[in-house]
Enzyme design. Structure first.
Site, short mmCIF file in Angstrom:
data_model
loop_
_atom_site.label_atom_id
_atom_site.label_comp_id
_atom_site.label_asym_id
_atom_site.label_seq_id
_atom_site.Cartn_x
_atom_site.Cartn_y
_atom_site.Cartn_z
N THR A 11 0.85 -1.20 0.00
CA THR A 11 0.00 0.00 0.00
C THR A 11 0.88 1.25 0.00
O THR A 11 0.68 2.18 -0.80
CB THR A 11 -0.94 0.01 1.23
OG1 THR A 11 -1.78 -1.14 1.17
CG2 THR A 11 -1.80 1.27 1.27
N HIS A 38 4.22 -9.90 3.02
CA HIS A 38 3.29 -10.89 3.60
C HIS A 38 2.52 -11.70 2.56
O HIS A 38 1.80 -12.63 2.92
CB HIS A 38 2.34 -10.23 4.61
CG HIS A 38 1.22 -9.42 4.03
ND1 HIS A 38 -0.01 -9.96 3.76
CD2 HIS A 38 1.13 -8.11 3.70
CE1 HIS A 38 -0.81 -9.01 3.29
NE2 HIS A 38 -0.13 -7.87 3.24
N CYS A 41 -14.24 -8.25 -0.73
CA CYS A 41 -12.82 -8.43 -0.99
C CYS A 41 -11.95 -7.47 -0.21
O CYS A 41 -10.76 -7.67 -0.05
CB CYS A 41 -12.53 -8.35 -2.47
SG CYS A 41 -12.79 -9.97 -3.21
C1 LIG Z 1 -2.47 -6.19 -5.71
C2 LIG Z 1 -2.27 -5.67 -4.31
N1 LIG Z 1 -1.74 -4.46 -4.12
C3 LIG Z 1 -1.55 -3.97 -2.90
C4 LIG Z 1 -1.90 -4.67 -1.77
C5 LIG Z 1 -1.66 -4.07 -0.41
O1 LIG Z 1 -0.56 -4.71 0.17
P1 LIG Z 1 -0.15 -4.49 1.70
O2 LIG Z 1 -1.09 -5.34 2.50
O3 LIG Z 1 1.27 -4.95 1.79
O4 LIG Z 1 -0.28 -3.04 2.01
C6 LIG Z 1 -2.46 -5.94 -1.93
C7 LIG Z 1 -2.90 -6.72 -0.74
O5 LIG Z 1 -4.05 -6.88 -0.47
C8 LIG Z 1 -2.66 -6.46 -3.23
O6 LIG Z 1 -3.21 -7.66 -3.43
#
Ligand SMILES: Cc1ncc(COP(=O)(O)O)c(C=O)c1O
Length: 415
Positions: free
Chosen positions: A78, A209, A331
């Site tokens: 994110t 993760h 989702c």
């Molecule tokens: C395609 C995609 N982008 C971004 C994210 C966000 O990742 P993070 O949980 O490391 O912030 C996710 C996770 O849900 C994802 O699947």
């Protein structure tokens, strides 16, 4: 069935458990005898931690086939997406290079929401509609490209439907254009080969993760040659060349590095193994009538999204005691109603609501997949016994007659 030990976890696209090898590596960074130092310090503890961070950057870069000097540590994908999008677009806009950005309707909220922020700042965002299987073609990107386009952001693999974008093809379209090219690779890392430099990518987001590493760490890879410049989001102690200041977390970074090294090593065997599990599940569930595949027939090996016709979505979820999967209607915690991805594909709301995302992972076995298929088949059959739509389907009605919309987006099992 109620004890978690009996449940099958098929939600690896949401998150993965930490691999024990990663855990051991992380533990070695936290205590007095370990690499706990502040990587900015010049004494031996700091130097040891800095060397460990460099090693982790090399492991991450190796997985995505890119220069390790470009790795910027973040709190996750994110933050990496936000830094890439806001950072690249603001840098260009502040220098009057243009104010137009291209992306797709099917992107993750971590991309769509910073794009909305850019719109509030006066930039123009074109969100491309996907093909019926979720692809955004290089031609569609070429058609949307303008002289004032400063950023194109496309995910490699969609987290809900597993559709794989032609990143190399889009990179080719952008090769002679000054725009920056950002790719969210949170889902593809460790599941598909990634060639960031060769594909012409400038910025690439990763999350630990999703690849059996810890939560709370990710990376944005930023091209160094030629150098891609960004406006930072945070200001502070100057770490990471001021691009993302703040004391680095050696244990999280070492964990991410180790997770990426394992993913790179196991990719050649793990990708076909997951693809075979996906195929097995698809085959078993498509044997039920009126099941629709959302996404590509040969999508990313760890994501399978199916809609079950003539079944109430809430009731279906309630019946799935024993199975850890995600529902198409929920989702993300911030999204109410049917998923924006399935809507963009033209899936009718009722079918989006009765969709499930199955996501096998490193420890998923054929027995887990068979158990999942049997549970879902049993639930669907039980619910259809009370469904008027199912009766009509049995009398020859087609799904598009029952649901409206355009179920032509997907492959119906029989009908
Ligand atoms: C395609 C995609 N982008 C971004 C994210 C966000 O990742 P993070 O949980 O490391 O912030 C996710 C996770 O849900 C994802 O699947």
């Amino acid at each position: 069935m109620s004890s978690r030990a009996d449940w099958s976890y098929l939600d690896h696209a949401a998150t993965t458990p930490v691999d024990p090898r990663v855990h051991r590596r992380m533990a070695s960074c936290m205590e007095r005898e370990g690499t706990f130092g502040n990587p900015s310090s010049v004494h031996p503890w700091g130097r040891a931690a800095a060397a460990m961070v460099d090693q982790a950057a090399a492991q991450v870069a190796d997985l995505i086939q890119a220069d390790p000097a470009g790795v910027v540590w973040t709190s996750g994908a994110t933050e990496a997406d936000n830094l890439a999008i806001l950072g690249a677009a603001r840098f260009a806009a502040n220098r009057d290079r243009g104010r137009h950005v291209i992306s797709a309707r099917t992107e993750h909220a971590a991309v769509l929401e910073p794009l909305q922020q850019l719109e509030r700042e006066g930039m123009e965002v074109t969100l491309l509609p996907p093909e019926a299987d979720g692809r955004v073609t290089p031609d569609a990107v070429a058609d949307a490209l303008r002289d004032d386009t400063v950023l194109v952001s496309l995910m490699h693999v969609n987290n809900e439907i597993g559709t794989v974008q032609d990143i190399a093809g889009v990179g080719e379209v952008l090769r002679d254009h000054p725009t920056r090219f950002h790719v969210d690779a949170a889902q593809s890392a460790g599941r598909l080969p990634i060639k960031a430099e060769a594909w012409g990518v400038d910025l690439l987001s990763l999350s630990a993760h999703k690849v059996y590493g810890p939560k709370g760490v990710g990376a944005l890879w930023v091209r160094h040659r030629p150098r891609v410049r960004l406006e930072p989001l945070l200001f502070g102690g100057g770490q990471q060349s001021g691009l993302r200041p703040g004391t680095l977390a050696p244990h999280l970074i070492a964990g991410m590095g180790e997770a990426c090294a394992i993913a790179a090593e196991e990719l050649p065997t793990e990708a076909p193994r997951l693809a075979a599990l996906r195929e097995r599940l698809l085959h078993r569930l498509m044997a039920l009538d009126a099941v629709m595949l959302n996404g590509q027939r040969q999508g990313c090996p760890h994501v399978l999204n199916l809609s079950f016709g003539c079944v109430n979505g809430d009731a279906l979820q309630a019946e799935l005691d024993g199975l850890g999967v995600s529902a198409g209607s929920a989702c993300s915690s911030s999204e109410r109603g049917p998923s924006h991805v399935l809507r963009a594909l033209g899936v009718p709301d009722a079918l989006a609501h009765s969709s499930l995302r199955f996501s096998p992972g490193r420890w998923t076995t054929e027995a887990d997949v068979d158990q999942a298929a049997a549970l879902v088949a049993g639930a669907v059959e039980r619910l259809r016994a009370f469904s008027p739509a199912w009766r009509e389907f049995g009398q020859g009605a087609r799904l598009d007659e029952l649901y409206g919309g355009n179920p032509g987006h997907a492959q119906e099992s029989k009908a």
